[in-house]
Design an enzyme around this catalytic site. Structure first.
Site, PDB file in Angstrom:
ATOM      1  N   ASP A 198      -5.360  22.401 -27.864  1.00  0.00           N
ATOM      2  CA  ASP A 198      -6.404  22.964 -28.559  1.00  0.00           C
ATOM      3  C   ASP A 198      -6.340  23.921 -29.671  1.00  0.00           C
ATOM      4  OD1 ASP A 198      -8.901  24.411 -28.693  1.00  0.00           O
ATOM      5  OD2 ASP A 198      -8.733  25.690 -27.103  1.00  0.00           O
ATOM      6  N   HIS A 371     -11.082  30.950 -26.242  1.00  0.00           N
ATOM      7  CA  HIS A 371      -9.766  30.104 -26.579  1.00  0.00           C
ATOM      8  C   HIS A 371      -8.704  31.032 -27.128  1.00  0.00           C
ATOM      9  CE1 HIS A 371     -12.279  26.453 -27.518  1.00  0.00           C
ATOM     10  NE2 HIS A 371     -13.332  27.182 -27.419  1.00  0.00           N
TER      11      HIS A 371
END
Length: 564
Positions: A198, A371
């Site tokens: 990611d 994130h």
């Protein structure tokens, strides 16, 4: 048919969506005749993609190879990872494996699309293992802004391919289920062939703050508010929803929930045991006025200024059940997404004008990302120790920075690859190479159907919104090369007809000459005449106004009939 240059002893990895962009996450790991799909997301449309509800990947490659697809595994329940499931299942038949929360959300979607009964669904967790003839899939627990998040490890004869899903290393999550560092380290010690990581926060040189840090900030703010609280956040950020509900309950406030997606999130969160407050903590809209203001919290959608969300309607006075009252405090627990700043500012102005006090998340420590920043991305790479690295879930600049981080952590530069959607990377135990590509364009969804909306339609909509429309109406007899009526010009959104008589009269004369000229060609037909009208009138209008309205010729073909 798509033809890839993948050898029989190679494992192929690719993105059908999610590479070079935020959204549409749909990834494939393929060994010979076995494909493991990871996620099936959507992307929300850009501001100029008028009338479009969702953007999904082109599933043609998957349709061509559906006999090879063994499973669709889901990392977590956010729209950019599960929103495309109803659409992909209408294209291919594949069993779906997901954690408890994601599975509940998927069932809701499939029920709306009348696909629930015909879909094979399986619940998984971090201990699950899916075994196929040549490959297998295992999972490891991560943390994000929603519970039940999983990383995926696909075990192939060439080695292990790890796809992280969305993650951060939250060591004090509100769910009390921290990331499984031991399992990540175990995978790394056994050997990871390729890490697909990611890249969302690759530009941020930070360690993302824990949700528990936000939880404490929310509690501190609630302690200082005497009036009614209106708390707005993403319904998909269930960790934040849990924080707000728990903080309100502990302070003796009743909770009223507004917004369809928020209501669904609360129902699912309570059913799965993540939201632990009793039934008595919740009230409906009819009970709001019977309680003192300091005993109420309204939980709603709309933190990004979405026009139809609950908070927008409350702010502009169009909500049927809630309006801003003196003493209200609105808590926006999110950061404006790029592209939504104007919408957020609009709603801030409306709330302030209506008399509410607004507390913004990005200024008061009541928002944090789901994130990981650069420090967490480096930790993931160190734990996994991959031989090869592919950054996913991010725009190009994010992917590029992420590769720089991988190089800092010991992955050679020639072992790192930035892929585009549809590009295929072929791997063996020791080598990696580009092995062709397949079509992976955007598909635009208009409404709830799966019919593609042509890009030309998108351009026409944009042109209409910016420049307006000029309609040309004429009746012609092509056989006798006669213009029997018209041409007439109608303007909508381009010029005001009463004030532009001279311009439109000149345009009519021009179109008359154009039709006469086009009909004189022996090969003339309706299409060629329309094309000539569009070309000549468009050039004329731009020369006169420096604007380019959409020109729409409407010809009534009266061929073979004499003029009355």
């Amino acid at each position: 048919m798509s033809k890839l240059n993948v050898k029989n002893n190679e494992t192929a990895i690719y993105g059908v969506g999610g590479l070079g962009e935020i959204g549409k996450n749909t990834y494939g790991v393929q060994f010979q005749d076995e494909i493991v799909l990871i996620d099936a997301g959507i992307k929300f449309p850009e501001s100029d993609q008028l009338g479009i509800n969702y953007v999904i990947p082109d599933y043609q490659y998957l349709v061509e190879n559906q006999a090879k697809i063994k499973c669709l595994v889901i990392t977590h329940g956010h729209e950019d990872h599960i929103g495309g499931i109803p659409f992909i299942l209408q294209a291919i038949n594949v069993p779906v494996y997901a954690g408890p929360l994601a599975l509940a959300m998927i069932k809701n979607k499939l029920e709306e699309h009348n696909l629930l009964k015909q879909t094979e669904l399986h619940e998984i967790n971090e201990k699950s293992v899916l075994r196929f003839k040549k490959t297998s899939v295992s999972f490891f627990r991560t943390t994000h802004s929603i519970p039940d998040t999983l990383g995926v490890a696909v075990h192939t004869p060439d080695g292990v391919i790890v796809e992280t899903g969305d993650y951060k290393f939250d060591l004090t999550p509100v769910t009390n289920t921290p990331p499984d560092l031991q399992e990540m380290a175990r995978l790394g010690e056994e050997g990871v062939l390729c890490l697909m990581g990611d890249s969302t926060n690759a530009e941020k040189p930070v360690w993302t703050k824990s949700e528990n840090y936000v939880s404490q900030s929310v509690r501190n703010i609630f302690d200082k508010i005497d009036g009614r609280i209106i708390f707005a956040t993403f319904a998909s950020n269930l960790s934040r929803v849990m924080t707000a509900i728990d903080a309100a309950y502990q302070r003796g406030r009743k909770i009223a929930v507004f917004g369809r997606s928020m209501e669904a999130a609360v129902v699912n969160g309570r059913a799965l045991g993540y939201i632990k407050v009793p039934d008595s903590a919740f009230i409906d809209a009819n009970q709001l006025r019977s309680l003192p203001a300091n005993k109420v919290m309204i939980l709603c959608t709309g933190s990004q200024g979405e026009q139809m969300a609950a908070l927008s309607r409350i702010a502009n006075g169009t909500h049927r059940q809630v309006s801003i009252e003196p003493g209200d405090t609105v808590v926006l627990s999110s950061n404006p997404i790029p592209g939504n700043v104007l919408s957020v500012n609009r709603i801030l102005n409306e709330l302030e004008a209506a008399g509410a006090k607004v507390i913004k998340g990005y200024e008061n420590h009541i928002h944090t990302s789901g994130h990981g920043g650069q420090e967490e991305e480096k930790l993931m790479i160190r734990l996994m120790k991959p031989k090869f690295f592919v950054p996913i879930h991010g725009e190009y600049r994010m992917q590029k920075i992420h590769i720089g981080l991988a190089e800092q952590c010991g992955v050679p530069a020639d072992h790192c690859f930035i892929l585009k959607n549809g590009q295929v990377l072929a791997l063996t135990k020791d080598h990696a190479r580009m092995a062709g590509s397949f079509v992976a364009d955007d598909v635009y969804i208009d409404g709830n159907g799966v019919d593609k909306v042509n890009e030309a339609v998108i351009k026409d909509r944009q042109l209409l919104s910016e420049e307006g429309l000029v309609v040309v109406v004429a009746t012609i007899n092509l056989k006798h090369q006669e213009i029997q009526s018209g041409p007439d010009l109608l303007s909508r959104g381009f010029v005001y007809m009463r004030e532009s008589g001279e311009l439109l009269d000149q345009g009519r004369k021009l179109v008359f000459r154009t039709i006469r000229r086009a009909m004189s060609n022996k090969k003339a037909d309706e299409k060629s005449i329309q094309k000539a009208i569009v070309n000549d009138l468009s050039n004329f209008l731009y020369e006169k106004t420096e604007r380019s309205p959409l020109v729409l010729p409407m010809l009534i073909m009266n061929n073979g009939k004499e003029k009355n």
